[in-house]
Design an enzyme around this catalytic site. Structure first.
Site, short mmCIF file in Angstrom:
data_model
loop_
_atom_site.label_atom_id
_atom_site.label_comp_id
_atom_site.label_asym_id
_atom_site.label_seq_id
_atom_site.Cartn_x
_atom_site.Cartn_y
_atom_site.Cartn_z
CD GLU A 23 43.10 43.04 37.87
OE1 GLU A 23 44.05 44.36 38.25
OE2 GLU A 23 44.27 41.83 37.37
CB CYS A 38 42.06 34.01 35.14
SG CYS A 38 42.84 33.96 36.43
CB CYS A 56 46.50 38.01 48.10
SG CYS A 56 46.66 36.25 48.03
CB CYS A 115 53.43 34.94 45.96
SG CYS A 115 52.57 33.54 47.44
CB CYS A 161 52.28 37.65 42.94
SG CYS A 161 50.29 36.82 42.75
CB SER A 218 50.51 28.44 43.11
OG SER A 218 49.94 29.17 43.04
CG LEU A 219 55.60 23.20 43.47
CD1 LEU A 219 55.10 22.48 44.92
CD2 LEU A 219 55.92 21.74 42.91
CG HIS A 220 55.10 28.94 42.02
ND1 HIS A 220 55.45 29.24 40.55
CD2 HIS A 220 54.31 29.91 42.31
CE1 HIS A 220 53.34 29.23 40.15
NE2 HIS A 220 53.08 29.66 41.52
CG ASN A 247 53.14 39.47 31.66
OD1 ASN A 247 53.66 39.72 31.30
ND2 ASN A 247 51.84 39.07 31.61
CB CYS A 284 46.26 38.46 38.53
SG CYS A 284 46.74 38.25 40.46
S1 SF4 Z 1 50.56 34.29 44.26
FE1 SF4 Z 1 48.00 33.94 44.67
S2 SF4 Z 1 48.75 33.42 47.02
FE2 SF4 Z 1 50.24 34.50 46.15
S3 SF4 Z 1 49.94 36.18 46.68
FE3 SF4 Z 1 49.70 36.37 44.09
S4 SF4 Z 1 48.03 35.89 44.76
FE4 SF4 Z 1 48.37 35.47 46.49
#
Ligand code: SF4
Length: 403
Positions: A117, A130, A137, A141, A144, A255-257, A332, A375
């Site tokens: 995407e 983006c 991946c 995470c 995600c 990407s800290l979070h 989201n 995503c």
């Molecule tokens: S946030 Fe980025 S690194 Fe983490 S699972 Fe999603 S795509 Fe992968």
């Protein structure tokens, strides 16, 4: 209104074109290909410059349109190479103007065709694309959606650059035929003005291809995106961060979070390998870091998980001494996930604390919710649809057999 503009039937098994593509090659790479097909050595520099201008400044997809190249040379190029774009499986346009493409790339080696995407987000005075770097991946995470999809393979430089070319094609962001041949194309005022490597995948796990692609994207005689408008986002692959700064020189986003290792271990499991302190040390030493080139820290706001005022104060303490901006991202949600988005008031309180400490802390406006713009979601939808189609087909065939 959600407007699917283009859909293609479910994957016919496409394979890599017989002819190699020139997209995604460096100038040296193009020169070597020209030499391979017998172009005279003394012509190679000039031919490479012509091709580069047509491919990247003008967005031409057909050698026949390269008007300052001799007819014979055009047909030689045509028979040896391709400039084909990735196939667009689906294109969706959100009511807020966000666009999302599901693109398919041919099988490579023994693999299958793959889909990824790419999302375009228009804003006042800029437009951000983006871009994905991997299919699926390896990192998982927990907030995600892409993290639920196994890694299939890395994208090639051609496939990464291809996403930018498709976006410029579909948005009408290449100059039209009235622009004089060979003329420089201004980089200002383009619809795709910014790129973030923040789509599917961890770009620093596909370093060489991402580097190659971003060097092409930032070439001033081609796609002309300034390195200050290209952001590479990582979940924290610490050993590769210095190389990203030295060899690519783009802006960096992390990407800290979470502000505690125990929580970040859950949200971004890579943290177990590269904990927060190591990650922030790498950020402090990022080449070229200054107040004018700050690092962006991405922080997804998860209700009752990472959104307390104490978390905000700890974030300020951790970032001390790092020129930084903090992007607060309202979560989201996607089907099946266990997290919720923080309340708006909570997000504002968090933002105020960070802001009072002197850091910009914009709250990212949710975009494209009507087209599942987080995503990985369109790809899953497409896979679900294909599974449904397959089941329907199987049911139909079973019905035929019964008759
Ligand atoms: S946030 Fe980025 S690194 Fe983490 S699972 Fe999603 S795509 Fe992968």
């Amino acid at each position: 209104m959600t407007a699917p503009l283009a859909t293609a039937p479910a994957a016919a098994r496409s394979t890599v074109s017989e002819k190699p593509s020139l997209i995604g090659l460096s100038r040296e790479g193009i020169g070597a290909e020209l030499e391979r097909i017998g172009v005279e050595r003394k012509q190679i520099r000039m031919r490479t410059a012509q091709l580069w201008n047509w491919m990247y400044a003008r967005g031409v997809t057909d050698f026949a349109d390269m008007l300052n190249v001799s007819k014979d040379m055009r047909s030689t190029l045509e028979s040896a190479f391709t400039l084909k774009r990735p196939e667009i499986v689906a294109e969706q346009v959100s009511e807020d103007g966000t666009r999302k493409w599901l693109m398919r790339f041919p099988a490579r080696g023994a693999g299958r065709p793959v889909e990824i995407e790419t999302v375009y987000i228009p804003e006042i005075g800029r437009g951000t694309l983006c871009v994905s770097s991997q299919v699926g991946c390896t990192l998982t995470c927990s907030f995600c959606h892409t993290g639920t999809q196994k890694l299939v393979r890395n994208l090639t430089a051609e496939e990464i650059v291809g996403q930018i070319l498709v976006a410029r094609d579909r948005l009408g962001d290449f100059p039209d035929a009235t622009t004089p041949v060979g003329a420089a194309v201004p980089s200002e005022g383009r619809l795709v003005s910014n790129i973030v490597m923040m789509g599917m995948g961890e770009p620093l796990y596909n370093f060489d291809n991402v580097k190659e692609a971003l060097l092409i994207a930032s070439d001033g005689e081609g796609l002309s995106l300034s390195k200050r408008r290209i952001t590479l986002s990582t979940s924290g692959v610490v050993p590769m961060i210095p190389r990203a700064g030295e060899e690519i020189g783009s802006m960096l986003a992390i990407s800290l979070h979470a502000v505690r290792d125990d929580l970040r271990d859950l949200l971004v499991p890579l943290n177990k390998k590269y904990p927060i302190k190591e990650l922030l040390d790498a950020c402090r030493n990022y080449p070229g870091l200054s107040n004018a080139r700050r690092i962006t820290f991405e922080y997804v706001m998860l209700k009752d998980v990472n959104d307390s005022p104490a978390d905000a104060r700890e974030l300020v303490r951790l970032l001390k001494g790092i020129p930084a901006k903090i992007n607060l991202i309202p979560f989201n949600p996607w089907p099946g996930v266990n997290y919720q988005c923080s309340d708006w008031e909570t997000i504002e309180t968090f933002s105020d604390i960070v802001n009072r400490a002197g850091y910009a802390s914009p709250i990212r406006t949710p975009r494209g919710r009507d087209i599942l713009a987080a995503c990985g979601q369109l790809k899953s939808e497409s896979e679900r649809m294909r599974a449904r189609e397959r089941l329907a087909l199987e049911a139909m065939m079973a019905g035929d057999a019964d008759e």
